[in-house]
Design a protein around this motif. Structure first.
Motif, PDB file in Angstrom:
ATOM      1  N   GLY A 121       2.359  10.469  -3.178  1.00 60.81           N
ATOM      2  CA  GLY A 121       1.889  10.766  -4.621  1.00 60.81           C
ATOM      3  C   GLY A 121       2.981  11.450  -5.564  1.00 60.81           C
ATOM      4  N   ALA A 122       3.262  12.512  -4.928  1.00 61.70           N
ATOM      5  CA  ALA A 122       4.237  13.556  -5.553  1.00 61.70           C
ATOM      6  C   ALA A 122       5.633  12.883  -5.713  1.00 61.70           C
ATOM      7  N   ASP A 123       6.087  12.044  -4.860  1.00 66.90           N
ATOM      8  CA  ASP A 123       7.259  11.238  -5.129  1.00 66.90           C
ATOM      9  C   ASP A 123       7.195  10.401  -6.351  1.00 66.90           C
ATOM     10  N   MET A 124       5.960   9.781  -5.908  1.00 70.23           N
ATOM     11  CA  MET A 124       5.665   8.411  -6.981  1.00 70.23           C
ATOM     12  C   MET A 124       5.735   8.996  -8.310  1.00 70.23           C
ATOM     13  N   ILE A 125       5.189  10.377  -8.477  1.00 66.83           N
ATOM     14  CA  ILE A 125       5.145  10.660  -9.926  1.00 66.83           C
ATOM     15  C   ILE A 125       6.593  11.063 -10.484  1.00 66.83           C
ATOM     16  N   LYS A 126       7.293  11.562  -9.599  1.00 65.89           N
ATOM     17  CA  LYS A 126       8.683  11.768  -9.746  1.00 65.89           C
ATOM     18  C   LYS A 126       9.396  10.776  -9.999  1.00 65.89           C
ATOM     19  N   ALA A 127       9.187   9.680  -9.534  1.00 70.08           N
ATOM     20  CA  ALA A 127      10.000   8.435  -9.908  1.00 70.08           C
ATOM     21  C   ALA A 127       9.580   7.855 -11.279  1.00 70.08           C
ATOM     22  N   MET A 128       8.177   8.033 -11.356  1.00 72.40           N
ATOM     23  CA  MET A 128       7.699   7.384 -12.746  1.00 72.40           C
ATOM     24  C   MET A 128       8.271   8.349 -14.021  1.00 72.40           C
ATOM     25  N   GLU A 129       8.506   9.635 -13.763  1.00 79.81           N
ATOM     26  CA  GLU A 129       8.881  10.476 -14.610  1.00 79.81           C
ATOM     27  C   GLU A 129      10.173  10.488 -15.095  1.00 79.81           C
ATOM     28  N   GLN A 130      11.119   9.632 -14.096  1.00 84.63           N
ATOM     29  CA  GLN A 130      12.474   9.527 -14.190  1.00 84.63           C
ATOM     30  C   GLN A 130      12.667   8.226 -14.823  1.00 84.63           C
ATOM     31  N   SER A 131      11.791   7.213 -14.644  1.00 85.71           N
ATOM     32  CA  SER A 131      11.954   5.793 -15.279  1.00 85.71           C
ATOM     33  C   SER A 131      11.394   5.821 -16.526  1.00 85.71           C
ATOM     34  N   VAL A 132      11.426   6.922 -17.411  1.00 87.56           N
ATOM     35  CA  VAL A 132      10.736   6.796 -18.759  1.00 87.56           C
ATOM     36  C   VAL A 132      11.538   6.095 -19.534  1.00 87.56           C
ATOM     37  N   ILE A 156      -8.758  15.211  17.599  1.00 88.91           N
ATOM     38  CA  ILE A 156      -7.485  14.336  17.278  1.00 88.91           C
ATOM     39  C   ILE A 156      -7.567  13.520  16.171  1.00 88.91           C
ATOM     40  N   ALA A 157      -8.796  12.844  15.807  1.00 85.51           N
ATOM     41  CA  ALA A 157      -9.128  12.314  14.525  1.00 85.51           C
ATOM     42  C   ALA A 157      -8.881  13.233  13.361  1.00 85.51           C
ATOM     43  N   VAL A 158      -9.332  14.579  13.634  1.00 87.74           N
ATOM     44  CA  VAL A 158      -9.346  15.321  12.443  1.00 87.74           C
ATOM     45  C   VAL A 158      -7.920  15.650  12.080  1.00 87.74           C
ATOM     46  N   ALA A 159      -7.216  15.761  13.195  1.00 86.60           N
ATOM     47  CA  ALA A 159      -5.697  16.137  13.062  1.00 86.60           C
ATOM     48  C   ALA A 159      -4.799  14.857  12.555  1.00 86.60           C
ATOM     49  N   MET A 160      -5.223  13.694  12.924  1.00 88.47           N
ATOM     50  CA  MET A 160      -4.411  12.429  12.318  1.00 88.47           C
ATOM     51  C   MET A 160      -4.840  12.274  10.983  1.00 88.47           C
ATOM     52  N   LEU A 161      -6.238  12.529  10.461  1.00 87.97           N
ATOM     53  CA  LEU A 161      -6.557  12.396   9.136  1.00 87.97           C
ATOM     54  C   LEU A 161      -5.833  13.524   8.267  1.00 87.97           C
ATOM     55  N   SER A 162      -5.608  14.814   8.783  1.00 83.42           N
ATOM     56  CA  SER A 162      -4.955  15.642   8.215  1.00 83.42           C
ATOM     57  C   SER A 162      -3.637  15.493   7.863  1.00 83.42           C
ATOM     58  N   LYS A 163      -2.862  15.002   8.749  1.00 79.13           N
ATOM     59  CA  LYS A 163      -1.563  14.487   8.864  1.00 79.13           C
ATOM     60  C   LYS A 163      -1.589  13.228   7.854  1.00 79.13           C
ATOM     61  N   GLN A 164      -2.447  12.485   7.828  1.00 77.17           N
ATOM     62  CA  GLN A 164      -2.554  11.237   6.800  1.00 77.17           C
ATOM     63  C   GLN A 164      -2.602  11.984   5.204  1.00 77.17           C
ATOM     64  N   LEU A 165      -3.317  12.712   5.224  1.00 77.97           N
ATOM     65  CA  LEU A 165      -3.703  13.310   3.750  1.00 77.97           C
ATOM     66  C   LEU A 165      -2.335  13.720   3.246  1.00 77.97           C
ATOM     67  N   ASP A 166      -1.845  14.530   4.028  1.00 80.53           N
ATOM     68  CA  ASP A 166      -0.461  15.298   3.777  1.00 80.53           C
ATOM     69  C   ASP A 166       0.675  14.217   3.299  1.00 80.53           C
ATOM     70  N   MET A 167       0.605  13.388   4.278  1.00 85.01           N
ATOM     71  CA  MET A 167       1.498  12.178   3.857  1.00 85.01           C
ATOM     72  C   MET A 167       1.366  11.285   2.584  1.00 85.01           C
ATOM     73  N   THR A 168       0.012  11.291   2.272  1.00 89.61           N
ATOM     74  CA  THR A 168      -0.354  10.640   1.092  1.00 89.61           C
ATOM     75  C   THR A 168      -0.026  11.510  -0.225  1.00 89.61           C
TER      76      THR A 168
END
Length: 64
Positions: free
Chosen positions: A41-52, A25-37
């Motif tokens: 991060g990809a969304d943050m990069i996209k937002a920063m690229e649009q706010s140049v 269960i812990a491994v599955a939760m950590l995997s899900k958290q990694l995917d969400m992170t």
């Protein structure tokens, strides 16, 4: 078979289950958290690229 004897059986099996199931269960939760992170991060990069645009946000009152 009474409720008490079924509870005793369940409690007797708990120590054997406590080693693999919680770690799975812990491994599955950590995997899900990694995917969400990574997605955030990809969304943050996209937002920063649009706010140049350097003119955006010059007149923001940050002390209000």
């Amino acid at each position: 078979m009474g409720i008490g004897s079924m509870a005793d059986i369940a409690l007797a099996q708990m120590p054997s289950m406590s080693t693999s199931v919680p770690s799975d269960i812990a491994v599955a939760m950590l995997s899900k958290q990694l995917d969400m992170t990574q997605e955030m991060g990809a969304d943050m990069i996209k937002a920063m690229e649009q706010s140049v645009n350097p003119g955006v946000g010059i007149h923001i009152d940050a002390y209000a």
